[in-house]
Write an enzyme that holds these catalytic residues in place. Structure first.
Site, PDB file in Angstrom:
ATOM      1  CE  LYS B 222      -3.912  -2.229   0.317  1.00 56.19           C
ATOM      2  NZ  LYS B 222      -5.021  -2.054  -0.641  1.00 56.19           N
ATOM      3  CG  ASP B 250      -4.059  -0.646  -3.753  1.00 56.17           C
ATOM      4  OD1 ASP B 250      -4.497   0.426  -4.215  1.00 56.17           O
ATOM      5  OD2 ASP B 250      -4.794  -1.546  -3.299  1.00 56.17           O
ATOM      6  CD  GLU B 276      -4.978  -2.797  -6.583  1.00 56.73           C
ATOM      7  OE1 GLU B 276      -4.008  -3.590  -6.651  1.00 56.73           O
ATOM      8  OE2 GLU B 276      -5.966  -2.999  -5.850  1.00 56.73           O
ATOM      9  CD  GLU B 303      -9.998  -2.088  -4.080  1.00 55.79           C
ATOM     10  OE1 GLU B 303      -8.790  -2.303  -4.275  1.00 55.79           O
ATOM     11  OE2 GLU B 303     -10.505  -2.088  -2.953  1.00 55.79           O
ATOM     12  CG  ASP B 326     -15.099  -6.212  -4.983  1.00 52.95           C
ATOM     13  OD1 ASP B 326     -14.166  -6.032  -4.193  1.00 52.95           O
ATOM     14  OD2 ASP B 326     -16.263  -6.499  -4.605  1.00 52.95           O
ATOM     15  CG  HIS B 353     -10.400  -6.018  -4.518  1.00 51.71           C
ATOM     16  ND1 HIS B 353     -11.584  -5.887  -3.806  1.00 51.71           N
ATOM     17  CD2 HIS B 353      -9.423  -5.576  -3.696  1.00 51.71           C
ATOM     18  CE1 HIS B 353     -11.324  -5.377  -2.620  1.00 51.71           C
ATOM     19  NE2 HIS B 353     -10.027  -5.180  -2.511  1.00 51.71           N
TER      20      HIS B 353
END
Lengths: 437, 437
Positions: B222, B250, B276, B303, B326, B353
């Site tokens: 992340k 992400d 992402e 997602e 998702d 996701h």
């Protein structure tokens, strides 16, 4: 006077009007709406005015918006009234920024509409405390105060804070004259009253003629359910109003991209002023393609556009000729101001969506602020008007000779009458009890 | 056996796990999620299996999704079980097409997620009654049966019914071998377990090494809260796993378009496999611009993409290198199949996701169906995996040597254990009582 005052409650009600009984509001996508409001009151411990907000829906699911408004309660109750009305930008950012609630959008659908309701209720409170109608409160703010209300995240590639300031500073020129013009003649309106898809041909013709007699220079018809019906109704309306009156048509998202191009070309002989929502409101690329292929017929969209990021792209892609803001779809006054500034940056006129219940009352304030402080023009600009349900409001929208009169009462004109609230409370208000009986 | 059986109830529960206590699941936009599920059971009057569905949320507002699921009850209760499982396309269309509920989206946000929950519960029921795991039930349907599940409205300019049939018919080649491959080695996975933003550097390094030791060839970090932290963590992770392991990053929507381009370039030296959600998931045009400017770094998104219309545009605009479906954001299995077919049409790999609670369990079925019947390939394709909360499921996702094993139990793997439901019921389950005490 408000020193030490607090928001002590966020009250919510599920209010519904049985409009489906008369086909009022019927269109190709929504054949039987029961116009409804998820209604919120920011209650203070002051003896005076409270903050009223509403989210328009068309019936079933209104209770879901009520539940989403209730989910915002921890952000609201206990706040200082003074701090709230002094920093409505921060208030809006707190609601939009809730890191857990954000998952439910992000920034779209039910949770975003609920945030808009509460933000609008806070603006109603602020305007009432200032003793001004909202359009005037906004118009009296400085450019710096206005941009402090806004969230520029995701907008910078199209509109920076400095560009927004420039637009607002330019809007200071002639401000007083525009305020005076609004107070004298109001803001131009068009009417959708004649054109609901469930109305008979006779009713369509009669109401179209009445609209012209009432001073409207633009009417709107619902289309999109059946190609032959659309052509017949368009011909009847054109015949009834003559060539000098604008007739907009609204397809309420019924067509795919290629269908839309074909359907619009079929209506072109009757000179539609704009074609509204020809396809999905999420269709940035598709709307741009429809607009190119259907030119010179013009495209209008916006009432179902989820947020400022999608509005930005519609403008960037050249997908629209008219931008239709809605008072209850995005996160309230703040986000709608950002959208007005985006439209000004791209030189696209804003023609607000209204009708429903309360949409006319609310959105007139935003259009009048647009005129005074942003666009500085009413050319090619009209607010939708539908003559439904205004009698339930304390400060109803007033139309004279095809113009919205500038509201004079303090607030956002969003307060429903106590008797209307009681009677239309769903499902146990007297109106609903009578229908079941 | 099911003749005459009916859906007799739609039961809903608000289930939450206190994951924020450990910073599990923390990212730049969502610092303290409490992984939650709006949980729905389609109860039949049969003695056997029921249909279970869930919508993943991250805590507050889970009750709003529960309210939206409850709003769907009139569409569900009383239906014939036989007719339901025989026409899951018609069932989905009935829910999506409710003309009043549609206003709350349209086709996005809370109401769309609620529809997805109920549609997925119906698929769980259908798969259990068929005695097959969902991926296998779908894989055994004919191309005509599959396209009958889909809503092509708004898709025709990118994917017609005939084109979808062609893709599915081509997917019949080698079907049996792919089923066998899935049953033997499973579907490739990557893990986000090491990379949560709230984890210390030591924990990041330790978990990254463990992931490689466990057989994963891709991990994810992340980023997006702080530029210096991002660079340091990326360098630590690259050092820990070596050059042969893919590291995706992400940003969870934190950047504007120009910020994203700059931030991605700053991370490029450590060879991110994909970036992402660099910006708003509504940004069709902006993501296309980021992708062009940041090439050769690849872009992944999906997602939070609201529906098939936005997915279609992301593909049309050339905005994505990897599409991330998702299981709980769009209107369930049916709409996700439409998205898989769109991706196949445009030649873009789908990398679902997952994580959260139940997302791994659900989405593995869709990826395996994609492999057997649509894409016919696992090249450049991986399903996200996070090792949270699987112990609460009757039929948990199983990972061996970096692969999801093909589920063998009948159903959609969406059934939570009764004890887990009781303990995590919000706010009165024992887990939440203990936290308050």
């Amino acid at each position: 006077m408000t020193q030490g005052a607090r928001i002590v409650a966020l009250e919510c009600q599920d209010i519904r009007f049985p409009t489906s009984l008369q086909h009022d509001g019927s269109d190709a996508m929504n054949p039987d709406p029961d116009y409804s409001a998820a209604y919120a009151v920011l209650r203070t411990d002051l003896p005076g005015p409270q903050g009223h907000g509403l989210c328009f829906t068309i019936g079933r699911g209104n209770e879901v918006v009520v539940a989403a408004i209730e989910a915002l309660r921890p952000h609201v109750v206990g706040r200082s009234v003074d701090e709230l009305v002094r920093d409505l930008g921060g208030f809006s950012a707190d609601l939009v920024g809730d890191s857990q609630l954000r998952w439910l959008g992000p920034e779209k659908g039910v949770i975003h509409m609920a945030i808009g309701t509460v933000v609008n209720a806070a603006w109603d409170l602020a305007a009432k405390l200032a003793g001004k109608p909202l359009w005037r409160l906004l118009s009296d703010m400085t450019p710096d105060q206005i941009v402090d209300l806004l969230d520029f995240r995701y907008l910078e590639d199209a509109l920076t804070r400095d560009e927004a300031l420039d637009i607002l500073r330019a809007g200071r020129n002639g401000r007083e004259q525009r305020i005076e013009a609004l107070q004298q003649t109001g803001y131009p309106a068009y009417t959708t009253t004649p054109g609901w898809i469930g109305y008979s041909d006779q009713k369509l013709v009669r109401l179209s003629r009445e609209a012209v007699a009432d001073g409207f220079t633009q009417i709107k018809l619902k289309v999109g359910a059946d190609r032959a019906d659309d052509a017949r109704r368009m011909a009847l309306a054109r015949d009834a109003v003559g060539p000098g009156i604008r007739i907009a048509v609204d397809a309420n998202q019924r067509w795919s991209v290629p269908e839309a191009v074909e359907a619009i070309k079929a209506l072109a002989p009757w000179d539609p002023y704009w074609v509204e929502e020809p396809t999905s409101p999420d269709e940035v690329l598709g709307l741009a393609e429809i607009r190119r292929a259907a030119a010179p017929v013009r495209i209008a969209v916006g009432e179902h556009v989820a947020n400022r990021v999608v509005f930005k792209q519609l403008l960037q892609a050249g997908a629209v000729d008219f931008l239709q803001i809605d008072a209850c779809r995005v996160a309230g006054v703040n986000e709608n101001i950002a959208i007005l500034l985006l439209a000004a940056k791209f030189g696209i006129p804003v023609c607000p969506h209204a009708g429903g219940v309360g949409l006319c009352e609310l959105v007139q304030h935003l259009a009048m602020f647009d005129y005074v402080a942003v666009s500085a023009s009413t050319e090619d600009r009209v607010i939708e008007y539908v003559d439904h349900l205004h009698e339930h409001f304390e400060d109803p929208a007033r139309i004279v000779r095809g113009h919205y009169l500038a509201p004079t009462e303090p607030g956002f004109s969003s307060t429903l009458k106590p008797g209307s609230l009681r009677a239309h409370s769903f499902p146990y208000g007297s109106v609903w009890q009578a229908i079941r009986a």
